[in-house]
Design a protein around this motif. Structure first.
Motif, PDB file in Angstrom:
ATOM      1  N   HIS A 197      39.410  22.231  48.130  1.00  0.00           N
ATOM      2  CA  HIS A 197      37.975  21.916  48.129  1.00  0.00           C
ATOM      3  C   HIS A 197      37.615  20.930  49.213  1.00  0.00           C
ATOM      4  N   ALA A 249      50.082  44.767  51.386  1.00  0.00           N
ATOM      5  CA  ALA A 249      49.811  43.420  50.877  1.00  0.00           C
ATOM      6  C   ALA A 249      49.464  42.423  51.963  1.00  0.00           C
ATOM      7  N   PHE A 307      47.277  47.675  45.545  1.00  0.00           N
ATOM      8  CA  PHE A 307      47.401  46.216  45.583  1.00  0.00           C
ATOM      9  C   PHE A 307      47.182  45.600  44.207  1.00  0.00           C
ATOM     10  N   GLU A 342      35.631  23.492  38.774  1.00  0.00           N
ATOM     11  CA  GLU A 342      36.170  24.718  39.361  1.00  0.00           C
ATOM     12  C   GLU A 342      35.110  25.337  40.287  1.00  0.00           C
ATOM     13  N   VAL A 343      35.569  26.138  41.216  1.00  0.00           N
ATOM     14  CA  VAL A 343      34.650  26.878  42.085  1.00  0.00           C
ATOM     15  C   VAL A 343      34.896  28.357  41.848  1.00  0.00           C
ATOM     16  N   PHE A 374      36.281  35.386  40.715  1.00  0.00           N
ATOM     17  CA  PHE A 374      37.561  34.734  41.012  1.00  0.00           C
ATOM     18  C   PHE A 374      37.347  33.240  41.040  1.00  0.00           C
ATOM     19  N   GLU A 381      38.813  29.588  42.564  1.00  0.00           N
ATOM     20  CA  GLU A 381      39.459  29.204  43.830  1.00  0.00           C
ATOM     21  C   GLU A 381      40.961  29.445  43.730  1.00  0.00           C
ATOM     22  N   ARG A 382      41.531  29.112  42.571  1.00  0.00           N
ATOM     23  CA  ARG A 382      42.979  29.259  42.398  1.00  0.00           C
ATOM     24  C   ARG A 382      43.380  30.731  42.431  1.00  0.00           C
ATOM     25  N   GLU A 383      42.600  31.587  41.760  1.00  0.00           N
ATOM     26  CA  GLU A 383      42.926  33.015  41.732  1.00  0.00           C
ATOM     27  C   GLU A 383      42.729  33.632  43.100  1.00  0.00           C
ATOM     28  N   ARG A 417      43.528  32.530  45.863  1.00  0.00           N
ATOM     29  CA  ARG A 417      44.702  32.314  46.719  1.00  0.00           C
ATOM     30  C   ARG A 417      45.797  33.332  46.466  1.00  0.00           C
ATOM     31  N   TYR A 418      45.686  34.111  45.399  1.00  0.00           N
ATOM     32  CA  TYR A 418      46.693  35.146  45.137  1.00  0.00           C
ATOM     33  C   TYR A 418      46.231  36.528  45.588  1.00  0.00           C
ATOM     34  N   LEU A 419      45.014  36.615  46.103  1.00  0.00           N
ATOM     35  CA  LEU A 419      44.566  37.895  46.656  1.00  0.00           C
ATOM     36  C   LEU A 419      45.198  38.112  48.026  1.00  0.00           C
ATOM     37  N   SER A 420      45.057  39.298  48.544  1.00  0.00           N
ATOM     38  CA  SER A 420      45.503  39.563  49.913  1.00  0.00           C
ATOM     39  C   SER A 420      44.860  38.545  50.845  1.00  0.00           C
ATOM     40  N   GLN A 427      40.874  37.228  51.018  1.00  0.00           N
ATOM     41  CA  GLN A 427      40.524  35.808  50.892  1.00  0.00           C
ATOM     42  C   GLN A 427      39.644  35.374  52.061  1.00  0.00           C
TER      43      GLN A 427
END
Lengths: 401, 211
Positions: free
Chosen positions: A87, A253, A314, B173-174, B189, B191-193, B195-198, B202
């Motif tokens: 952030h 991916a 994916f 949270e954002v 999503f 912010e934390r989730e 970071r697990y995307l492609s 992101q």
């Protein structure tokens, strides 16, 4: 008939055990515990946590993350952990004190999107590239003295924002060598929500380190999406003679230009340009794409490959047990699949070398989260440790640096 | 208590409280408009009441029935002013509360090509181009189209207006929200989730919000 020892014997035994400092629990912390290895876990409740382990893989301490947004994209060096708050963009230096990570100092970056980090000449000078995403992509370069966490430089790098409609910039590699800063990058586009592809070219640019003026440029169409975000996973290495090897990741991916091969490339020591005569075509050899490249000495590297027959798209790529590990001979161009259970998790930093052993952190189909050891001489794998089953993924396994 | 004070019926403690109130700064009115109604009112009240104190001190300790009524009658406008001030404060407080509630209602379209950022008391929100958001914390509904970045300032649950899916928002949270163009389903999503995307997805999402 067995007889019980006299009570006095039991008392003597307990006293001697205490004197010798024998631990009665594999999870207890003896007074001389020194963390040697660290796990970074995603737990079943989606939280993250650290697990530090001693040199004998016997004693462990669990350490919570310092705040809820602390994620796997951290950098370890000389007992410190550096992490950028997603952030605020504040790069904070943490140290382990007892069972906690304590913030020591911080420096402001433009945002939390670190693409690449590199330790200049393996010193305390940290080089970073960030990308600011907006109407136009901007690449920022940081030079930071981590001994007292002071910003030496913060400059914009002359990297084009887009190539035609391919307007998403990814910096995949960053390296300092002989007063030159070298980067590799690619351009992608999103064609509809959640569907994307990458332009069929890898771009390499060399800058004069002091002036950051461009000294050479190169385009390479043998693959695309060179490297990747290296706070998440390793994609390159400098070998004993100074040559630099890296892997491209056009699989679903990462770059998602699957017709192009995952491949290993080389930039020889002292040369400004990538060797166009060298390429190991990974996809051709194993009929799959891969993500993750770890050099293990003597011209050999480990890669982590997906299995296209096991995932749908994916959406379930991270959840299916599909990942295999191959030992690649970078000179002979041969592949040996290692005898390890299928792993899950799309990107992980879970492979490291120690002496003649390679260690892997694997989440297998039986539900175990284990450390496996591969002996490079004997070519033999063995499981050495399983950890807490409330973990969901071993996101990182490494030596404490 | 003022009435009893003038009737000489206060205890010693109550008398001390009234004197303290008259002499102290108890109004807490907004003085940003300069030498204000508050100080003028205080002065007027003090002038009226303190003049009675002076008269009271001069007269005997037990007020005679003949002096009570006139003092009470002279206090009546003072009490009326005090009551009005209290009423005004009450109305003001109510207005603020209503305003607070109103800023937890949001209905905005961003038809421009620029990012639109809004700050409300209950949340911060950014809308990328061609996006809209309709958020109502009173009815607990949310309706989003396009791409929206949402940062709640407290914990609350809202329901997607399309299909009543509950969305549990947490302070600090954002959230990145977008509507699927085929199904119109809301995709959310943290912010934390994210970071697990492609990585490219992101970046695409961050690009909508200049981050």
């Amino acid at each position: 008939m067995r007889t019980m020892p006299p009570p006095i014997v039991c008392l003597l035994y307990a006293f001697c055990s205490a004197l010798l400092g024998i631990s009665c629990s594999s999870t207890g912390e003896p007074s001389d515990f020194t963390p040697k290895y660290s796990f970074f876990l995603m737990n079943e409740d989606r939280s993250n946590s650290f697990l530090f382990v001693d040199s004998l893989w016997q004693h462990r301490i669990e350490v919570p993350v310092p705040h809820a947004l602390f994620n796997r994209e951290f950098i370890q060096k000389n007992g410190s952990i550096f992490h950028t708050d997603p952030h605020s963009g504040l790069l904070t230096q943490y140290e382990l004190r007892g069972h906690k990570l304590i913030a020591i100092d911080s420096v402001q970056l433009v945002n939390g999107n670190i693409e690449q980090y590199h330790w200049k000449n393996n010193s305390d000078t940290l080089l970073l590239t960030n990308v600011v995403h907006g109407e136009e992509e901007i690449c920022r370069f940081y030079e930071i003295d981590t001994r007292n966490l002071k910003l030496i430089r913060d400059e914009e790098l002359a990297v084009p924002a887009a190539v035609g409609d391919f307007d998403i910039l990814s910096i995949g590699l960053l390296r300092y060598e002989q007063e030159k800063l070298w980067i590799a990058y690619a351009y992608s586009q999103v064609v509809e929500p959640m569907s994307y592809t990458t332009l069929d070219t890898m771009y390499y640019t060399s800058f004069d380190f002091n002036s950051l003026q461009i000294s050479s440029q190169q385009k390479d169409q043998r693959s695309t999406y060179p490297g990747g975000i290296n706070t998440v996973q390793t994609y390159s290495a400098t070998v004993e003679n100074g040559d630099f090897y890296f892997m491209s990741c056009p699989g679903i991916a990462a770059g998602n230009s699957e017709m192009l091969p995952t491949a290993i490339f080389r930039k020889k020591y002292g040369k400004n340009k990538v060797d166009t005569g060298y390429m190991i075509n990974v996809s051709e050899q194993i009929n799959n794409h891969a993500y993750g490249f770890w050099y293990v000495g003597n011209g050999k590297a480990i890669i982590r490959a997906e299995r296209q027959d096991k995932f749908d798209d994916f959406a379930n790529h991270h959840a299916v047990y599909q990942f295999e590990y191959f030992l690649v001979d970078l000179i002979a161009d041969t592949f040996e699949k290692l005898n390890l259970p299928l792993d899950k998790g799309t990107r992980k930093e879970n492979v490291f070398l120690e002496e003649n052993h390679v260690f892997f952190g694997i989440d297998d189909e039986s539900g175990k989260h284990s450390v496996w050891k591969y002996d490079l001489h004997k070519q033999h794998t063995v499981q050495i440790l399983s950890i807490n089953e409330s973990a969901s993924y071993i996101l990182r396994l490494e030596k404490v640096k | 208590m003022l009435e009893r004070y003038e009737l000489g019926q206060c205890t010693d403690q109550e008398q001390a409280m009234v004197r303290q109130w008259l002499e102290g700064d108890v109004w807490d009115l907004d003085d940003t408009d300069g030498p204000s109604a508050s100080s003028k009112i205080k002065t007027a009240l003090w002038t009226d009441i303190s003049s009675q104190l002076d008269d009271g001190e001069k007269s005997s300790s037990l007020p005679s029935s003949s002096s009570v009524r006139p003092i009470y009658q002279r206090l009546k406008p003072v009490l009326a002013i005090a009551a009005s001030i209290i009423a005004l404060l009450g109305i003001g407080f109510y207005s603020i509360k209503t305003f607070e509630r109103q800023t937890c209602l949001l209905s905005v379209d961003n038809t421009s090509a620029d990012l639109k950022r809004l700050t409300a008391s209950c949340f911060d929100i950014s809308l990328s181009e061609n996006s809209s958001a309709d958020i109502n914390l009173n009815s607990k509904h949310i309706n989003v189209s396009g791409n929206v970045r949402f940062a709640p300032k407290s914990n609350f649950v809202l329901y997607d207006k399309r299909d009543n899916t509950p969305l549990d928002f947490k302070q600090g949270e954002v959230y990145y929200m977008s509507s699927d163009p085929d199904t119109s389903k809301l995709i959310v999503f943290t912010e934390r989730e994210l970071r697990y995307l492609s990585p490219i997805i992101q970046k695409h999402i961050r690009k909508q919000f200049y981050s």
